[in-house]
Design an enzyme around this catalytic site. Sequence first.
Site, short mmCIF file in Angstrom:
data_model
loop_
_atom_site.label_atom_id
_atom_site.label_comp_id
_atom_site.label_asym_id
_atom_site.label_seq_id
_atom_site.Cartn_x
_atom_site.Cartn_y
_atom_site.Cartn_z
N GLN A 30 -43.54 -39.17 26.01
CA GLN A 30 -42.13 -39.54 25.85
C GLN A 30 -41.86 -40.29 24.54
OE1 GLN A 30 -40.22 -42.52 28.40
NE2 GLN A 30 -38.82 -40.90 29.06
N GLU A 67 -29.15 -45.44 -7.96
CA GLU A 67 -27.72 -45.06 -7.88
C GLU A 67 -26.95 -45.96 -6.90
OE1 GLU A 67 -26.74 -40.94 -8.07
OE2 GLU A 67 -28.59 -40.45 -9.10
N SER A 112 -28.60 -49.78 -1.00
CA SER A 112 -27.84 -49.65 0.26
C SER A 112 -26.83 -50.79 0.41
CB SER A 112 -28.80 -49.66 1.46
OG SER A 112 -29.60 -48.50 1.41
C1 LIG Z 1 -37.13 -44.91 -9.99
C2 LIG Z 1 -35.88 -45.46 -10.59
C3 LIG Z 1 -35.09 -44.63 -11.40
C4 LIG Z 1 -33.93 -45.14 -11.99
N1 LIG Z 1 -33.22 -44.36 -12.85
C5 LIG Z 1 -32.17 -44.90 -13.51
C6 LIG Z 1 -31.49 -44.16 -14.53
O1 LIG Z 1 -31.82 -43.01 -14.82
N2 LIG Z 1 -30.45 -44.75 -15.18
C7 LIG Z 1 -30.04 -46.02 -14.90
O2 LIG Z 1 -29.12 -46.49 -15.53
N3 LIG Z 1 -30.68 -46.75 -13.95
C8 LIG Z 1 -31.72 -46.22 -13.27
N4 LIG Z 1 -32.39 -46.95 -12.33
C9 LIG Z 1 -31.93 -48.30 -12.03
C10 LIG Z 1 -31.30 -48.43 -10.63
O3 LIG Z 1 -30.05 -47.81 -10.62
C11 LIG Z 1 -31.24 -49.93 -10.31
O4 LIG Z 1 -32.58 -50.35 -10.08
C12 LIG Z 1 -30.38 -50.23 -9.11
O5 LIG Z 1 -29.02 -49.95 -9.37
C13 LIG Z 1 -30.51 -51.71 -8.70
O6 LIG Z 1 -30.37 -52.53 -9.81
P1 LIG Z 1 -31.48 -53.66 -10.09
O7 LIG Z 1 -32.82 -53.03 -9.96
O8 LIG Z 1 -31.17 -54.32 -11.35
O9 LIG Z 1 -31.35 -54.65 -8.90
P2 LIG Z 1 -30.30 -55.86 -8.79
O10 LIG Z 1 -28.99 -55.44 -9.32
O11 LIG Z 1 -30.95 -57.07 -9.32
O12 LIG Z 1 -30.21 -55.97 -7.21
C14 LIG Z 1 -31.37 -56.31 -6.46
C15 LIG Z 1 -31.08 -56.18 -4.99
O13 LIG Z 1 -30.07 -57.10 -4.64
C16 LIG Z 1 -29.29 -56.60 -3.60
N5 LIG Z 1 -27.89 -56.67 -3.98
C17 LIG Z 1 -27.34 -56.43 -5.19
N6 LIG Z 1 -26.01 -56.63 -5.15
C18 LIG Z 1 -25.71 -56.98 -3.90
C19 LIG Z 1 -24.50 -57.30 -3.21
N7 LIG Z 1 -23.31 -57.29 -3.83
N8 LIG Z 1 -24.57 -57.65 -1.89
C20 LIG Z 1 -25.76 -57.66 -1.25
N9 LIG Z 1 -26.94 -57.35 -1.84
C21 LIG Z 1 -26.91 -57.02 -3.14
C22 LIG Z 1 -29.76 -55.16 -3.33
O14 LIG Z 1 -30.63 -55.16 -2.22
C23 LIG Z 1 -30.53 -54.82 -4.58
O15 LIG Z 1 -31.58 -53.88 -4.32
C24 LIG Z 1 -33.54 -46.48 -11.73
C25 LIG Z 1 -34.35 -47.29 -10.91
C26 LIG Z 1 -35.49 -46.80 -10.37
C27 LIG Z 1 -36.35 -47.72 -9.54
#
Ligand SMILES: Cc1cc2nc3c(=O)[nH]c(=O)nc-3n(C[C@H](O)[C@H](O)[C@H](O)COP(=O)(O)OP(=O)(O)OC[C@H]3O[C@@H](n4cnc5c(N)ncnc54)[C@H](O)[C@@H]3O)c2cc1C
Length: 384
Positions: A282, A367, A370
């Site tokens: 199950q 992108e 969550s």
């Molecule tokens: C494999 C990979 C490929 C990528 N490719 C590209 C690309 O081609 N071009 C590009 O421009 N970027 C790219 N990125 C960047 C990606 O879009 C960012 O990593 C992502 O948007 C999160 O930004 P950050 O890593 O700076 O995290 P931060 O902005 O520092 O955020 C960290 C965490 O804080 C939390 N958080 C943030 N804001 C809030 C909120 N308002 N409320 C609650 N929680 C929040 C979330 O859990 C988030 O994961 C890539 C990243 C990876 C890992």
Amino acid sequence: MTIEPDAGELALLASTVRRFVEREIAPREDTLRRDGALGLPPDLRTELQAKAREAGLWCFSTPAEFGGAGLSPVQLVAVLEQAVRHTYCLPDAGDGAFGYDPPNFLLSASPEQQARYLTPGVQTGAQWFVAITEPSGGSDPARSITTRAVRSADGWRLRGRKMFISRVGEAASGVVLARTGPGRGGISAFIVERDWPGFTFRPVAVMRDHGTYEVLLDDVFVPDENLIGAQGDGFGLAKRWLAKGRLALAARSIGVAQLALEMSIDQARNRETFGATLASQQSVQWMIADSHVELHSARLVVGHAAHALEAGSDQADIGSSMSKLVATETAFRVVDRAIQIFGGMGLCRELPLEHWFRALRVNRIVEGASEVQRMVIARSLLSA
Ligand SMILES: Cc1cc2nc3c(=O)[nH]c(=O)nc-3n(C[C@H](O)[C@H](O)[C@H](O)COP(=O)(O)OP(=O)(O)OC[C@H]3O[C@@H](n4cnc5c(N)ncnc54)[C@H](O)[C@@H]3O)c2cc1C
């Protein structure tokens, strides 16, 4: 179960793509994975690209006038779900066999820009980068973009750093967002070529098999004619790119998780422990039922959002955010359960599950994480 096509044409399109994947791509990958490959070898990709192009399965969402298949959002999500039914399917369906859709920034570019970059790029199967994120953050680009575009004679000088940019090592050109003024309205989008003086990059390894890059822009000269749209249009263009990108990413996540669920069902039927099949337990049945119900629900959200985007509804952005949130979280859980059902084999490199698991973990952050999707959804509801 696939997205229920409400028209015979859509079903035919989706099944054509599925057949292509099942006949041309999936069988070629079996031995590659066993040998430890991380993706399709370039010569095999080129061979598959020629076949896909001949079958009219080229750059799915790029308008036909630029050489793409010109699929609508509804068609795109139905097709993508089938196009990822193979091992090396993330981040690109077919691992590039179906070409690489240029970022839709270029659909807002001038006819000259399109003639110079878009049409030839589609013809040659070029890859592209989109550089938004910086070391200062990716979730809130309106505040965290510090790369500056400073006016100079006949153009702009770009200075700054970009982080986690996909495909820079493979693409000859892409889109860079840089600051030309304060706030959201002070972000502009530029077409930048990777081998222009001052553009340097280095790989940044991440947990998925496809890497990303850090980019240094050290006084890179960008001519006036490479500004997309008007000065300050960058943030709005990025929003449109994300709305479409999130929907496509959601469809790809669902497609690969569906395949993992089908693998789990086969395994549960055939594997015996304690004198009975896993399927008779199950706890395993519930995992399979939960995965099916959650995937079906996610698919409905994505299908609904695709219709909203196609209709130009003001709910399209929120629909894309809901799709990305529900599909990436669901797909990750489904593949996690599949690994659990396969036990030790689920963790082996020989099977694709661990590869998908790592790629899907990434999909919950790229992108827009969550939490950022939840923020977009909540803001839209609270401000209504
Ligand atoms: C494999 C990979 C490929 C990528 N490719 C590209 C690309 O081609 N071009 C590009 O421009 N970027 C790219 N990125 C960047 C990606 O879009 C960012 O990593 C992502 O948007 C999160 O930004 P950050 O890593 O700076 O995290 P931060 O902005 O520092 O955020 C960290 C965490 O804080 C939390 N958080 C943030 N804001 C809030 C909120 N308002 N409320 C609650 N929680 C929040 C979330 O859990 C988030 O994961 C890539 C990243 C990876 C890992």
